[in-house]
Design a protein around this motif. Sequence first.
Motif, PDB file in Angstrom:
ATOM      1  N   SER A 214      -1.363 -48.020  96.865  1.00  0.00           N
ATOM      2  CA  SER A 214      -1.717 -49.237  97.575  1.00  0.00           C
ATOM      3  C   SER A 214      -3.144 -49.095  98.076  1.00  0.00           C
ATOM      4  O   SER A 214      -3.654 -47.972  98.220  1.00  0.00           O
ATOM      5  CB  SER A 214      -0.778 -49.466  98.762  1.00  0.00           C
ATOM      6  N   PRO A 215      -3.830 -50.193  98.362  1.00  0.00           N
ATOM      7  CA  PRO A 215      -5.190 -50.076  98.900  1.00  0.00           C
ATOM      8  C   PRO A 215      -5.238 -49.259 100.184  1.00  0.00           C
ATOM      9  O   PRO A 215      -6.180 -48.499 100.407  1.00  0.00           O
ATOM     10  CB  PRO A 215      -5.598 -51.532  99.148  1.00  0.00           C
ATOM     11  N   GLU A 216      -4.202 -49.424 101.012  1.00  0.00           N
ATOM     12  CA  GLU A 216      -4.173 -48.698 102.280  1.00  0.00           C
ATOM     13  C   GLU A 216      -4.068 -47.194 102.053  1.00  0.00           C
ATOM     14  O   GLU A 216      -4.720 -46.400 102.743  1.00  0.00           O
ATOM     15  CB  GLU A 216      -2.998 -49.195 103.126  1.00  0.00           C
ATOM     16  N   GLY A 217      -3.255 -46.802 101.091  1.00  0.00           N
ATOM     17  CA  GLY A 217      -3.094 -45.376 100.820  1.00  0.00           C
ATOM     18  C   GLY A 217      -4.237 -44.783 100.026  1.00  0.00           C
ATOM     19  O   GLY A 217      -4.600 -43.621 100.208  1.00  0.00           O
ATOM     20  N   ALA A 218      -4.806 -45.576  99.122  1.00  0.00           N
ATOM     21  CA  ALA A 218      -5.856 -45.060  98.241  1.00  0.00           C
ATOM     22  C   ALA A 218      -7.174 -44.824  98.980  1.00  0.00           C
ATOM     23  O   ALA A 218      -7.927 -43.906  98.647  1.00  0.00           O
ATOM     24  CB  ALA A 218      -6.083 -46.031  97.088  1.00  0.00           C
ATOM     25  N   GLY A 219      -7.490 -45.674  99.956  1.00  0.00           N
ATOM     26  CA  GLY A 219      -8.734 -45.525 100.690  1.00  0.00           C
ATOM     27  C   GLY A 219      -9.867 -46.328 100.088  1.00  0.00           C
ATOM     28  O   GLY A 219      -9.816 -46.733  98.913  1.00  0.00           O
TER      29      GLY A 219
END
Length: 229
Positions: free
Chosen positions: A193-198
Amino acid sequence: MAAPLRFGILMFPDLMQLDLAGPAEVFGAVPGAELHLIWKTLAPVTNSAGWGMVPTTTFADCPPLDVICVPGGRGQVALMDDDETLGFLRRQSAEARFTTSVCTGSLVLGAAGLLRGYRAACHWMSRDQLALLGAVPVAERVVRDRDRITGGGVTAGIDFGLAVVAELCGPETAKLVQLGLEYDPAPPFAAGSPEGAGPALVAEAEARARARQEQRLAATQAAAARLGG
């Protein structure tokens, strides 16, 4: 004897194979269910990986469905102004118990006018485009709003499929399907996810997809104009 549940998944050139395969495996595991893979003809459809997938029925021959599902993929852009496909979706949706999608398939539902006023999910790169089509974008993996159920990007199709089966057949049936598939994800990275990927990985992914996203946005804007949005 009760009529079997009828699941139908749209096929089209350049679709994302996993968008279709995830829910197809889940729906196909429901006892006594019928699964229809639908396109304009029975000729093989070439997916985004470059190999053929064979429809099982056509728009003309498809029976009324309990669930109509639209996957996503690059070929979704061409469907946004495909009157034959959009008309088929409208007809099936009018009688279906659930109108559904995976990934950018929700943009096709939106182009058909089937998501106005509904909360909906989409792939994270394209989620904001739903608003142009009168939908309410939601950053969740599976979103149900009345008789609309939409899944997020690609791999959300399995979660989505299980959610649909739980609605139709109850959670115990959905759990048995999940167990049969041994669906117990444990990804090696927290980058799904964008949140996890950074920010750095997100920026790189967006740069790689920029040309495709520009085409997708143009198709969505044109569909919105046709809908009067």
